[in-house]
Structure formats: C-alpha cells, structure tokens
Design an enzyme around this catalytic site. Structure first.
Site, PDB file in Angstrom:
ATOM      1  N   GLY A  12       0.784  -1.449   0.095  1.00  0.00           N
ATOM      2  CA  GLY A  12      -0.001   0.055   0.109  1.00  0.00           C
ATOM      3  C   GLY A  12       0.611   1.323  -0.046  1.00  0.00           C
ATOM      4  O   GLY A  12       0.357   2.340  -0.246  1.00  0.00           O
ATOM      5  N   VAL A  14       4.337   3.659  -1.146  1.00  0.00           N
ATOM      6  CA  VAL A  14       4.682   3.895  -2.509  1.00  0.00           C
ATOM      7  C   VAL A  14       6.019   2.996  -3.162  1.00  0.00           C
ATOM      8  O   VAL A  14       6.226   2.913  -4.333  1.00  0.00           O
ATOM      9  CB  VAL A  14       5.152   5.640  -2.489  1.00  0.00           C
ATOM     10  CG1 VAL A  14       6.494   5.983  -1.637  1.00  0.00           C
ATOM     11  CG2 VAL A  14       5.402   6.073  -3.802  1.00  0.00           C
ATOM     12  N   SER A  16       6.783  -0.031  -2.503  1.00  0.00           N
ATOM     13  CA  SER A  16       6.535  -1.348  -3.142  1.00  0.00           C
ATOM     14  C   SER A  16       5.599  -1.169  -4.683  1.00  0.00           C
ATOM     15  O   SER A  16       5.523  -1.794  -5.509  1.00  0.00           O
ATOM     16  CB  SER A  16       5.633  -2.332  -2.242  1.00  0.00           C
ATOM     17  OG  SER A  16       4.426  -1.704  -1.998  1.00  0.00           O
ATOM     18  N   CYS A 100      10.465 -10.141  11.472  1.00  0.00           N
ATOM     19  CA  CYS A 100       9.448 -10.129  10.480  1.00  0.00           C
ATOM     20  C   CYS A 100       9.952 -10.548   8.919  1.00  0.00           C
ATOM     21  O   CYS A 100       9.385 -11.069   8.443  1.00  0.00           O
ATOM     22  CB  CYS A 100       8.723  -8.652  10.690  1.00  0.00           C
ATOM     23  SG  CYS A 100       7.259  -8.533   9.634  1.00  0.00           S
ATOM     24  N   GLY A 124       9.885  -3.582  -1.704  1.00  0.00           N
ATOM     25  CA  GLY A 124      10.099  -2.244  -1.766  1.00  0.00           C
ATOM     26  C   GLY A 124      11.257  -1.814  -0.814  1.00  0.00           C
ATOM     27  O   GLY A 124      11.443  -0.596  -0.582  1.00  0.00           O
ATOM     28  N   CYS A 198       6.550  -3.111  12.531  1.00  0.00           N
ATOM     29  CA  CYS A 198       6.041  -4.261  11.373  1.00  0.00           C
ATOM     30  C   CYS A 198       4.717  -4.799  11.462  1.00  0.00           C
ATOM     31  O   CYS A 198       4.602  -5.706  12.198  1.00  0.00           O
ATOM     32  CB  CYS A 198       7.410  -5.143  11.391  1.00  0.00           C
ATOM     33  SG  CYS A 198       7.217  -6.248   9.802  1.00  0.00           S
TER      34      CYS A 198
END
Length: 369
Positions: A12, A14, A16, A100, A124, A198
């Site tokens: 969601g 920018v 990625s 994570c 990303g 995360c």
C-alpha cells in the site's frame, strides 16, 4: 533480461508500488500480494491494514496487474509476535522488523509466491542484491540512498532467500521513487512512509504492550542509588530512552542552582532481579557508552562468519557505521571491539556487520561493556 513471473509484496506504500511498476516496465509478468499479518483489534483507529489494502488494490489497478490478499496472521503471531513479547518480558528490546523479514516476508511470503509459480519475489526495501562473479554466491548490499538504506533489517536473509529476491528501488533515491510515482500517477504517490511496528501499524506503544505484558512498577534510581521516581514496568523502557520517564530535574535541598542539575535523564540500565530502572543525566554519561558488544543468535549471509578483522558495524538502525574488530566464538556468538565508544548498545537489538557496502550478517546483542 528473461521475462520472469515475479510476485511483488504490495504494502500500500509508494516503494512497493514503484517496485511493481519498474518490474513491469522491464517486461516481467508481475503479480501483487498484499500480506495481512495482524488481526487483533484490526478495527481500531491505529491499524491501517484496510486502508493499506485499498491503496495496494488501487495501485494494482493503475498498473494493470493482479493482486491477491493473503492472511499470514497465524504465522506472524507464532513466529514473530510471540518472540517479540518473550524478549520484552525478559527485559530486552527486540527489533520486530528484523524477525518479520526473516520469518514472514522472506519465508512465509516467499513460500507462498513459489507455490504461485513465481521465479522471484520483490519488495520495496532500500537494499540491493548482487551475485559475486568469483564465488557465485549472493551478497546483500546497502541501498544507494544512504538515508533510506534498510539492509540492517535484512541481515538475517540467507543465500536461498537472496537468490530469489529483487529490490528494484534499492538502486534509487527516495526522491526518484516519489518522482516516478508522480509521473505515472500512482494514487499513493504522496502517501507518507510508515513508521509503526512491522505490520501492526502506528499506535501508542506503551498502551499497546500493556495488553500483553503485565505491569510491575518499581523504583527509578540514579547512579548514586537515590530513588527519584517510579517506573511502570521494566518492559516498557529501552536503554537510551529520554522521553516518558516521568522525572524532572533533580535538585539537592538547599543547593545552589547547578549547571547540570536539570540535564535530561536517560535510561542506562534495567535490573530485572530487583525490578529497578537506573537512569543517568547527560547524553554521554559513561553508563551509556560501550566499547565492546557481545552478540549471539548469529546469522551470516554467506552461510559462514567472515574472517575476524577490521570491519564496521551498526548497533542500532539510525547510526553511522563504526569501525570495529570482530571475534567469532566457537559457540557461534561473536564480540565486537570498537575504537570509538558506542551509545546505548541495547540487549535485544541487532548488531549488524558490514564490509563497505556489503552487509555480512549479524546477531542479537546480549551484552555491552
């Protein structure tokens, strides 16, 4: 470049989104996956996973790629969050982003992508992967934007994971990524960067931990052993912390106003045995400085530790690399000796080693002195 089926983790955000765009531009078959990894209180004002999914789906629509919503919440709770709580309860300060990445993004997500027939995955992250021409092995490099480099959080990746991973925005600066997003009119081009835990989102941290860890208030003492306040529970504090201590300046009765009397307080030690929080005044107090760090639970990107010798390391993310000497022990732990003292080296955080731009791996700080 051969056309490949690449599964991109669309968060969601920018970074990625531009990752997916760049790979599509290169002619690859790109599929987006949105990972949902947190379900507790997901209707709260802090958890933005629903908004993030809408943003990710909008990006997929603009780019003309498929997107799948995958729930890894059970994996996250078992592999990441349970460990996160165990570390806090033991008085350490874990780094959930490191765990994570190792357990979810490059394990559960990678496995899922391979089941979808992917040849590679992409995220990303601001980092780079390079295949060493001489050895054939894969290396993790810092991202080209020094202010955004995320190799620190990726230092537990192994050869198998790196061989399947692409980091397209690692070759760019953040300003270039924003510019690309603007040019192709991505709906999230101006979305601010996430800074929360995360996958859990941005929320008041102490209030969040409170739900999972019992409070055990105890004394706050200064270096002379004077009780100067009460803490809410040692788990809620980290070494070097300055905010939220609930103590002002300390003034001796009848003493003249001294220059250092109202200097800020910093958390310097946590004594679990006596449930005492020790604080000191002044950023560069000796209790906050360490020349040696011992780390365990080591993970080396090449599969084996580097030969000892002069390297550099970070003992916290927002820190310049510091020259150090590495010594690896037979039990797999390692120690780092620094020429310059390191500030607030914190048990539970990661000590990550570098040889120039190449990230070698690292371990979890056990102690510092």
């Amino acid at each position: 470049m051969n056309r490949q089926r690449i599964v991109v983790g669309l968060s969601g955000g920018v970074d990625s989104a531009v990752t997916a765009h760049l790979l599509k531009q290169q002619g690859h078959e790109v599929v987006g996956i949105f990972m949902k990894n947190w379900e507790d209180d997901d209707d709260s004002e802090y958890c933005s996973s629903n908004i993030d999914f809408i943003d990710a789906a909008s990006v997929a629509d603009v780019l003309g790629i498929e997107i799948e919503h995958v729930n890894f919440a059970a994996d996250y709770k078992d592999r990441v969050f349970a460990e996160f709580l165990r570390e806090y309860q033991a008085g350490r300060t874990p780094n959930p982003d490191v765990l994570c990445n190792a357990e979810i993004k490059f394990k559960a997500f990678l496995d899922h992508a391979m089941r979808l027939g992917a040849e590679k995955i992409a995220t990303g992250h601001y980092a780079r992967v390079r295949q060493n021409a001489a050895s054939g092995g894969f290396e993790l490099l810092k991202g080209l934007d020094p202010s955004k480099d995320q190799s620190y959080f990726l230092h537990r990746l192994d050869q198998a994971q790196l061989s399947k991973t692409l980091f397209p925005v690692g070759e760019l600066h953040k300003t270039q990524v924003r510019q690309i997003a603007d040019e192709i009119r991505l709906p999230n081009a101006r979305k601010k960067d996430s800074t929360g835990i995360c996958f859990i989102g941005e929320r008041p941290f102490r209030e969040f931990l409170n739900r999972y860890i019992s409070k055990e208030p105890g004394p706050i003492k200064d270096e002379r052993g004077r009780r100067i306040g009460e803490h809410q529970g040692l788990s809620f504090y980290t070494l070097g912390q300055r905010q939220g201590l609930g103590i002002g300046g300390l003034k001796e009765k009848g003493a003249a106003r001294g220059a250092g009397e109202h200097a800020p307080w910093f958390v310097a030690r946590k004594d679990m045995a006596t449930n005492t929080l020790w604080v000191v005044q002044g950023h560069d107090h000796p209790w906050l400085l360490s020349r040696t760090i011992v780390a365990d639970d080591a993970s080396w990107i090449a599969g084996a530790p580097p030969a000892g010798g002069p390297l550099s390391a970070k003992s916290r993310y927002r820190q310049a690399d510091a020259a150090c000497e590495l010594a690896v022990q037979q039990d797999g732990s390692f120690s780092l000796a620094f020429g310059e003292p390191q500030w607030a080296a914190t048990p539970g955080q990661s000590a990550v080693l570098y040889d120039g731009d190449v990230c070698l791996g690292g371990g979890v700080i056990a102690s510092a002195g």
